[in-house]
Design a protein around this motif. Sequence first.
Motif, PDB file in Angstrom:
ATOM      1  N   ARG A   1      56.426  46.761  36.127  1.00 36.24           N
ATOM      2  CA  ARG A   1      56.510  45.875  34.924  1.00 36.24           C
ATOM      3  C   ARG A   1      57.353  45.565  33.761  1.00 36.24           C
ATOM      4  O   ARG A   1      58.027  46.659  33.305  1.00 36.24           O
ATOM      5  CB  ARG A   1      55.232  46.950  34.656  1.00 36.24           C
ATOM      6  CG  ARG A   1      54.111  46.595  35.260  1.00 36.24           C
ATOM      7  CD  ARG A   1      52.995  47.085  34.461  1.00 36.24           C
ATOM      8  NE  ARG A   1      52.594  48.325  34.877  1.00 36.24           N
ATOM      9  CZ  ARG A   1      51.391  49.148  33.949  1.00 36.24           C
ATOM     10  NH1 ARG A   1      50.495  48.500  33.745  1.00 36.24           N
ATOM     11  NH2 ARG A   1      51.785  50.565  33.457  1.00 36.24           N
ATOM     12  N   ASN A   2      57.237  44.644  33.467  1.00 34.28           N
ATOM     13  CA  ASN A   2      58.303  44.311  32.438  1.00 34.28           C
ATOM     14  C   ASN A   2      59.692  43.743  32.634  1.00 34.28           C
ATOM     15  O   ASN A   2      60.277  43.973  31.168  1.00 34.28           O
ATOM     16  CB  ASN A   2      57.249  44.409  31.229  1.00 34.28           C
ATOM     17  CG  ASN A   2      56.090  43.560  30.009  1.00 34.28           C
ATOM     18  OD1 ASN A   2      56.047  42.932  31.349  1.00 34.28           O
ATOM     19  ND2 ASN A   2      55.491  44.091  29.835  1.00 34.28           N
TER      20      ASN A   2
ATOM     21  N   TYR B   1      45.764  35.816  29.616  1.00 29.25           N
ATOM     22  CA  TYR B   1      45.094  36.164  30.666  1.00 29.25           C
ATOM     23  C   TYR B   1      43.727  35.749  30.449  1.00 29.25           C
ATOM     24  O   TYR B   1      42.280  35.514  30.889  1.00 29.25           O
ATOM     25  CB  TYR B   1      44.327  37.663  31.049  1.00 29.25           C
ATOM     26  CG  TYR B   1      45.481  38.014  31.691  1.00 29.25           C
ATOM     27  CD1 TYR B   1      45.806  38.357  33.129  1.00 29.25           C
ATOM     28  CD2 TYR B   1      47.263  38.950  30.880  1.00 29.25           C
ATOM     29  CE1 TYR B   1      47.573  38.440  33.884  1.00 29.25           C
ATOM     30  CE2 TYR B   1      48.264  39.376  31.669  1.00 29.25           C
ATOM     31  CZ  TYR B   1      48.019  38.949  32.943  1.00 29.25           C
ATOM     32  OH  TYR B   1      49.390  39.314  34.172  1.00 29.25           O
TER      33      TYR B   1
ATOM     34  N   ILE C   1      48.479  39.662  25.466  1.00 28.60           N
ATOM     35  CA  ILE C   1      47.989  40.049  26.713  1.00 28.60           C
ATOM     36  C   ILE C   1      46.614  39.611  27.118  1.00 28.60           C
ATOM     37  O   ILE C   1      46.674  38.977  27.803  1.00 28.60           O
ATOM     38  CB  ILE C   1      47.737  41.474  27.305  1.00 28.60           C
ATOM     39  CG1 ILE C   1      49.361  42.480  27.369  1.00 28.60           C
ATOM     40  CG2 ILE C   1      46.452  42.003  28.395  1.00 28.60           C
ATOM     41  CD1 ILE C   1      48.967  43.824  27.308  1.00 28.60           C
TER      42      ILE C   1
ATOM     43  N   TYR D   1      51.932  32.637  30.187  1.00 29.18           N
ATOM     44  CA  TYR D   1      52.182  33.669  31.623  1.00 29.18           C
ATOM     45  C   TYR D   1      52.805  32.983  32.377  1.00 29.18           C
ATOM     46  O   TYR D   1      54.005  33.791  33.051  1.00 29.18           O
ATOM     47  CB  TYR D   1      50.827  33.520  32.161  1.00 29.18           C
ATOM     48  CG  TYR D   1      50.601  34.336  33.325  1.00 29.18           C
ATOM     49  CD1 TYR D   1      50.191  35.466  33.608  1.00 29.18           C
ATOM     50  CD2 TYR D   1      50.849  33.190  34.969  1.00 29.18           C
ATOM     51  CE1 TYR D   1      50.436  36.111  35.224  1.00 29.18           C
ATOM     52  CE2 TYR D   1      50.852  34.424  35.841  1.00 29.18           C
ATOM     53  CZ  TYR D   1      50.663  35.727  35.839  1.00 29.18           C
ATOM     54  OH  TYR D   1      50.685  36.580  36.773  1.00 29.18           O
TER      55      TYR D   1
ATOM     56  N   ILE E   1      54.318  45.936  24.057  1.00 28.86           N
ATOM     57  CA  ILE E   1      53.447  46.726  23.652  1.00 28.86           C
ATOM     58  C   ILE E   1      52.949  47.332  22.052  1.00 28.86           C
ATOM     59  O   ILE E   1      52.193  47.099  21.425  1.00 28.86           O
ATOM     60  CB  ILE E   1      52.207  47.061  24.747  1.00 28.86           C
ATOM     61  CG1 ILE E   1      52.780  46.119  25.817  1.00 28.86           C
ATOM     62  CG2 ILE E   1      51.022  47.485  24.620  1.00 28.86           C
ATOM     63  CD1 ILE E   1      51.879  44.794  25.684  1.00 28.86           C
TER      64      ILE E   1
END
Length: 141
Positions: free
Chosen positions: A6-7, A99, A95, A112, A87
């Motif tokens: 992730r990321n 989303y 986020i 995104y 984060i």
Amino acid sequence: MAKKKRNRLSIDFSGFEEYYEKFDRLNADSKKITEKALQKSYEMITPNIKKSIQPHHLTGATENALRENEKVEWQGNLGTIHVGFSISEGGLASIFLMYGTPRMQPPDKKLYNSIYGAAIKKKVQALQKEIFDEELTKVMK
């Protein structure tokens, strides 16, 4: 050598394994080549993310959470580089922006896509393949 998390960016294009085999046979520094490909990929993606987050400027906290000066980190033979937002440093809102939430619709597809979109993935793959081709040419000469 590079793995997807992730990321984080990864080296991922058709024929990737064959390049490593060739570099290994030619005694080339595949770690250095991987690092160059990851760093160049990161440098290509980050400005697009920065541009995509600018319309959402309220406090600047999310913009400031963008990872702008990352370097490749190695754990054994696994190289990674963080992309996107931290984060823990105020990037949680990214986020929600990407989303959407029940109160905030629609999600920001431009933001995104600047990180996870198919077009950016193709560009990254093409850049990485180009770097590996260049390095293979250098090693073979």
